[in-house]
Design an enzyme around this catalytic site. Structure first.
Site: not given
Ligand code: FAD
Length: 510
Positions: A17, A19, A47, A55, A83, A101, A338, A351
């Site tokens: 849950g 992004t 977790i 951004a 932005k 831009p 990710l 994103i």
């Molecule tokens: P996460 O946010 O890690 O979510 C994972 C989910 O899985 C969580 O809800 C967790 O609870 C759940 N989960 C995991 N294991 C289990 C389990 N065993 N049981 C139940 N639930 C579980 N992207 C951009 O587009 N712009 C930016 O400026 C940008 N800056 C960033 C800077 C950094 C340093 C990093 C590392 C990333 C950045 N990103 C950026 C990438 C962006 O943060 C991610 O693409 C975005 O937040 C999506 O993350 P996610 O949902 O894939 O993972």
């Protein structure tokens, strides 16, 4: 005869849950919810989420339109700002500054692309900076913004915009949105996975509570751990750290003390770079670095010494390995976010890659057997997206003349991918920017970085010689004035937000 719908997917289970998970849930519920699809999202508060990702790119507006998100409401709920691009500081050499831009440069004035006329004018005079011909750049530099005209009468008015928002508030906003459209949220930690002995397809996941959740297709949005795609299916990871070596970051929010400009800033540092992402209520900051070139202590010190306001939390360290899964869709599991891969945040592409993953999934939405042809096509499309983003990110690192660190020297001297070498050589020798048919970063983006990071072309399009020098100079001067006039007639960024999508009441200090 098979009854219609017999092989249709009835249940999609999204694990995660963040992004990625909530964007997937919102889009699937909006596009397929009424077709009898049941969507379950499992997330674990214990977790948590990665907590960064503030951004975005303009394509997010297409996503908003697709799922029916009201952007003013979204801005107010997520403390979002506008932005217009990213300002890159110190990337070519120290002291350099340019903006990549969300818009085009100049307007057509002859058979060659506009930038060739600017290159030619530079050989005999001073046509100003390339950025003077781009509305979003001049607007960003002057802290101004106006919504673009959907049907612009002039090419100078073609631009777009994106958002900078609070990542956790965005997740909460999408979660409300998706649950109102029928998505079932289950809180709990997945502890085991059951697969079919023959096909290897995932059949169900079990939670710590003992609850078992079955589905036809599983969307793995579990973040870096890749709970299903890697831990269960062992899909494998393509490690791209030789191309994009940064592997760690520290992130910290700070108070606002300066103008909340409508752009993200990326400042090169000795062993990486630092971001500044202004929101309505705070500034997001981070230092992305490679631990081969800078120690953790130096990295966090650099970040904290370069904050413009008081820190609002302790710095948080994040670890990553740039690259992507060998197959983003494996068996009946699609990795989005990710869990599928990460190419570092320099151009805010993650994103957007989530969005591509979701849209491609909807376009190729499978039956329960998940045909190989659909999987292969999905993986082909996503591989292309990732590779093109990788090349564009690398361009920022390799096109440097910095002399202050091994990172910069190594990136200049390394073996670049052929696809990147070709693009750089084509620009350097003939000022050509080979175009992709589709994909994220097109000609104007490559031009921004080529010119912004001092890749000097040896020639320009000879067709520009058809125009007399004086005519060219007056045409260019007319364009610069038109853009400057248009910018001065637009609102200050914060005034725009106050009228459009403010999360705050009353006056703001800055
Ligand atoms: P996460 O946010 O890690 O979510 C994972 C989910 O899985 C969580 O809800 C967790 O609870 C759940 N989960 C995991 N294991 C289990 C389990 N065993 N049981 C139940 N639930 C579980 N992207 C951009 O587009 N712009 C930016 O400026 C940008 N800056 C960033 C800077 C950094 C340093 C990093 C590392 C990333 C950045 N990103 C950026 C990438 C962006 O943060 C991610 O693409 C975005 O937040 C999506 O993350 P996610 O949902 O894939 O993972």
């Amino acid at each position: 005869m098979t009854a219609l719908g017999d092989t249709r997917i009835r249940t999609v289970v999204i694990i995660g849950g963040g992004t990625a998970g909530w964007m997937a849930a919102a889009a699937l519920s909006q596009t397929l919810g009424r077709a009898g699809l049941s969507i379950i999202l499992v997330e674990s508060a214990e977790i948590g989420t990665v907590g960064v990702g503030e951004a975005t790119l303009p394509q997010i507006r297409d996503f908003n339109r697709l799922v029916g998100i009201d952007e003013a409401e979204m801005m107010a709920r997520t403390n979002a700002t506008i932005k217009l691009g990213i300002e890159f500081c110190d990337w070519g050499t120290k002291g350099d500054r340019y903006i990549h831009p969300f818009g085009a440069y100049g307007a057509a004035i002859g058979p060659a692309d506009f930038y060739h006329y600017w290159l030619r004018a530079r050989t005999s005079g001073d046509p100003g900076s390339f950025g003077d011909y781009c509305f979003p750049i001049v607007a960003a530099q002057n802290d101004r913004f106006a919504l673009p005209d959907e049907n612009p009468s002039s090419q100078l008015d073609r631009y777009s915009y994106a958002f900078q928002f609070d990542a956790s508030q965005y997740g909460a906003f999408l979660a409300d949105f998706a649950q109102k459209r029928g998505v079932k949220r289950i809180e709990g930690k997945v502890v085991s996975v059951t697969t079919d002995g023959q096909s290897g397809f995932i059949e169900s996941v079990s939670l710590e509570s003992g609850e078992e959740i079955a589905g036809d297709v599983f969307v793995d949005c579990s973040g870096f751990r890749g709970l299903l795609i890697e831990q269960e299916l062992e899909t494998g990871y393509e490690d791209w750290s030789a191309y994009l070596p940064c592997n760690r970051a520290y992130a910290v929010p700070c108070a606002i003390t300066d103008t909340v400009g409508p752009y993200t800033r990326a400042t090169a540092r000795t062993g990486g770079w630092q971001w500044r992402i202004p929101l309505q209520h705070r500034i997001g900051n981070g230092h992305v670095y490679c631990n081969r070139y800078v120690s953790d202590q130096d990295a966090v010190d650099t970040l904290m010494q370069n904050l413009e306001g008081e820190p609002l939390a302790d710095p948080k360290q994040l670890f990553f390995l740039t690259g992507k899964r060998r197959r983003l869709w494996n068996k009946n599991c699609i990795a989005i976010g990710l869990s599928g891969g990460f190419l570092e945040p320099l151009e805010s592409t993650s994103i957007d890659l989530i969005q591509s993953g979701i849209l491609n999934l909807i376009a190729l939405f499978p039956d329960r057997d998940c045909a190989d042809s659909d999987r292969n096509e999905y993986n082909r499309l996503m591989d292309l997206e990732f590779e093109r983003v990788r090349d564009f990110l690398m361009l920022h690192y390799v096109a440097n003349q910095r002399d202050d660190g091994e990172l910069w020297r190594d990136m200049r001297e390394m073996q670049w991918p052929d696809s990147l070498r070709y693009k750089i050589d084509a620009f350097r020798t003939r000022a050509i920017v080979p175009e992709y048919e589709s994909g994220l970063f097109q000609q104007q983006s490559w031009l921004s970085v080529f010119i912004g990071q001092n890749i000097e072309p040896e020639s320009y399009d000879p067709r520009t010689e058809q125009m007399a020098s004086d005519d060219l100079d007056s045409e260019l001067s007319r364009m610069r004035t038109a853009i400057a006039d248009r910018v001065s007639a637009t609102s200050l960024h914060l005034d725009f937000i106050r009228d459009y999508g403010a999360a705050f009441d009353g006056e703001r200090a800055t």
